[in-house]
Design a protein around this motif. Structure first.
Motif, PDB file in Angstrom:
ATOM      1  N   GLU A  53      56.601 -25.935  22.720  1.00  0.00           N
ATOM      2  CA  GLU A  53      57.008 -25.945  21.313  1.00  0.00           C
ATOM      3  C   GLU A  53      58.298 -25.151  21.114  1.00  0.00           C
ATOM      4  OE1 GLU A  53      55.218 -24.220  17.205  1.00  0.00           O
ATOM      5  OE2 GLU A  53      53.841 -25.433  18.431  1.00  0.00           O
ATOM      6  N   ARG A  54      58.354 -23.964  21.714  1.00  0.00           N
ATOM      7  CA  ARG A  54      59.561 -23.135  21.594  1.00  0.00           C
ATOM      8  C   ARG A  54      60.786 -23.815  22.203  1.00  0.00           C
ATOM      9  NH1 ARG A  54      58.471 -16.820  22.954  1.00  0.00           N
ATOM     10  NH2 ARG A  54      56.913 -16.415  21.358  1.00  0.00           N
ATOM     11  N   ALA A  55      60.573 -24.545  23.299  1.00  0.00           N
ATOM     12  CA  ALA A  55      61.678 -25.192  24.009  1.00  0.00           C
ATOM     13  C   ALA A  55      61.963 -26.597  23.487  1.00  0.00           C
ATOM     14  CB  ALA A  55      61.372 -25.249  25.507  1.00  0.00           C
ATOM     15  N   ASP A  56      61.156 -27.068  22.557  1.00  0.00           N
ATOM     16  CA  ASP A  56      61.271 -28.434  22.020  1.00  0.00           C
ATOM     17  C   ASP A  56      61.166 -29.468  23.140  1.00  0.00           C
ATOM     18  OD1 ASP A  56      61.452 -30.244  19.927  1.00  0.00           O
ATOM     19  OD2 ASP A  56      63.640 -30.400  20.075  1.00  0.00           O
ATOM     20  N   LEU A  57      60.157 -29.258  24.004  1.00  0.00           N
ATOM     21  CA  LEU A  57      59.878 -30.159  25.120  1.00  0.00           C
ATOM     22  C   LEU A  57      58.396 -30.499  25.092  1.00  0.00           C
ATOM     23  CD1 LEU A  57      61.839 -28.216  27.893  1.00  0.00           C
ATOM     24  CD2 LEU A  57      62.562 -30.330  26.768  1.00  0.00           C
ATOM     25  N   THR A  58      57.991 -31.396  25.958  1.00  0.00           N
ATOM     26  CA  THR A  58      56.577 -31.745  26.029  1.00  0.00           C
ATOM     27  C   THR A  58      55.835 -30.761  26.930  1.00  0.00           C
ATOM     28  OG1 THR A  58      56.802 -33.189  27.954  1.00  0.00           O
ATOM     29  CG2 THR A  58      57.120 -34.202  25.777  1.00  0.00           C
ATOM     30  N   THR A  59      54.541 -30.651  26.702  1.00  0.00           N
ATOM     31  CA  THR A  59      53.701 -29.821  27.557  1.00  0.00           C
ATOM     32  C   THR A  59      53.735 -30.350  28.984  1.00  0.00           C
ATOM     33  OG1 THR A  59      52.279 -29.338  25.664  1.00  0.00           O
ATOM     34  CG2 THR A  59      51.368 -28.887  27.839  1.00  0.00           C
ATOM     35  N   GLN A  60      53.826 -31.653  29.129  1.00  0.00           N
ATOM     36  CA  GLN A  60      53.895 -32.262  30.462  1.00  0.00           C
ATOM     37  C   GLN A  60      55.143 -31.788  31.212  1.00  0.00           C
ATOM     38  OE1 GLN A  60      53.768 -36.535  30.532  1.00  0.00           O
ATOM     39  NE2 GLN A  60      53.895 -36.635  32.755  1.00  0.00           N
ATOM     40  N   THR A  61      56.263 -31.663  30.516  1.00  0.00           N
ATOM     41  CA  THR A  61      57.493 -31.178  31.152  1.00  0.00           C
ATOM     42  C   THR A  61      57.300 -29.754  31.655  1.00  0.00           C
ATOM     43  OG1 THR A  61      58.889 -32.605  29.796  1.00  0.00           O
ATOM     44  CG2 THR A  61      59.951 -30.697  30.805  1.00  0.00           C
ATOM     45  N   ILE A  62      56.664 -28.913  30.849  1.00  0.00           N
ATOM     46  CA  ILE A  62      56.423 -27.524  31.247  1.00  0.00           C
ATOM     47  C   ILE A  62      55.478 -27.487  32.444  1.00  0.00           C
ATOM     48  CG2 ILE A  62      55.561 -25.262  30.525  1.00  0.00           C
ATOM     49  CD1 ILE A  62      58.212 -26.264  29.116  1.00  0.00           C
ATOM     50  N   SER A  63      54.430 -28.264  32.394  1.00  0.00           N
ATOM     51  CA  SER A  63      53.466 -28.316  33.490  1.00  0.00           C
ATOM     52  C   SER A  63      54.131 -28.780  34.788  1.00  0.00           C
ATOM     53  CB  SER A  63      52.316 -29.259  33.129  1.00  0.00           C
ATOM     54  OG  SER A  63      51.433 -29.394  34.215  1.00  0.00           O
ATOM     55  N   THR A  64      54.913 -29.825  34.700  1.00  0.00           N
ATOM     56  CA  THR A  64      55.609 -30.357  35.878  1.00  0.00           C
ATOM     57  C   THR A  64      56.576 -29.321  36.445  1.00  0.00           C
ATOM     58  OG1 THR A  64      55.415 -32.611  35.030  1.00  0.00           O
ATOM     59  CG2 THR A  64      57.076 -32.236  36.715  1.00  0.00           C
ATOM     60  N   ALA A  65      57.265 -28.605  35.566  1.00  0.00           N
ATOM     61  CA  ALA A  65      58.195 -27.563  36.009  1.00  0.00           C
ATOM     62  C   ALA A  65      57.439 -26.439  36.715  1.00  0.00           C
ATOM     63  CB  ALA A  65      58.970 -27.011  34.818  1.00  0.00           C
TER      64      ALA A  65
END
Length: 72
Positions: A28-40
């Motif tokens: 939410e803070r990065a304006d990205l999807t949770t999937q993107t954070i998980s993959t990273a």
């Protein structure tokens, strides 16, 4: 390259936990999807430069720290 991605992922998880944030909150803070954070965090895929900048801003770390573990 694979080792770099996994090391970056470890640094992301470490910082997120220091800040006591969930993946959803970082996304939410990065304006990205949770999937993107998980993959990273798992180091499965390289991040786009814009996403690196967004995640670093959300976690209050520098891209140098994320990529190279250099504290600036």
């Amino acid at each position: 390259m694979e080792n770099l991605l996994k090391e970056m992922g470890k640094r992301l998880v470490e910082r997120r936990k220091q800040l006591r944030l969930t993946q959803e909150e970082v996304a939410e803070r990065a304006d990205l999807t949770t999937q993107t954070i998980s993959t990273a965090e798992t180091g499965k895929k390289a991040l786009r430069p814009a996403n690196i900048i967004s995640i670093c801003a959300a976690l209050d770390i520098s891209p140098d720290y994320l990529l190279l573990r250099c504290i600036v």
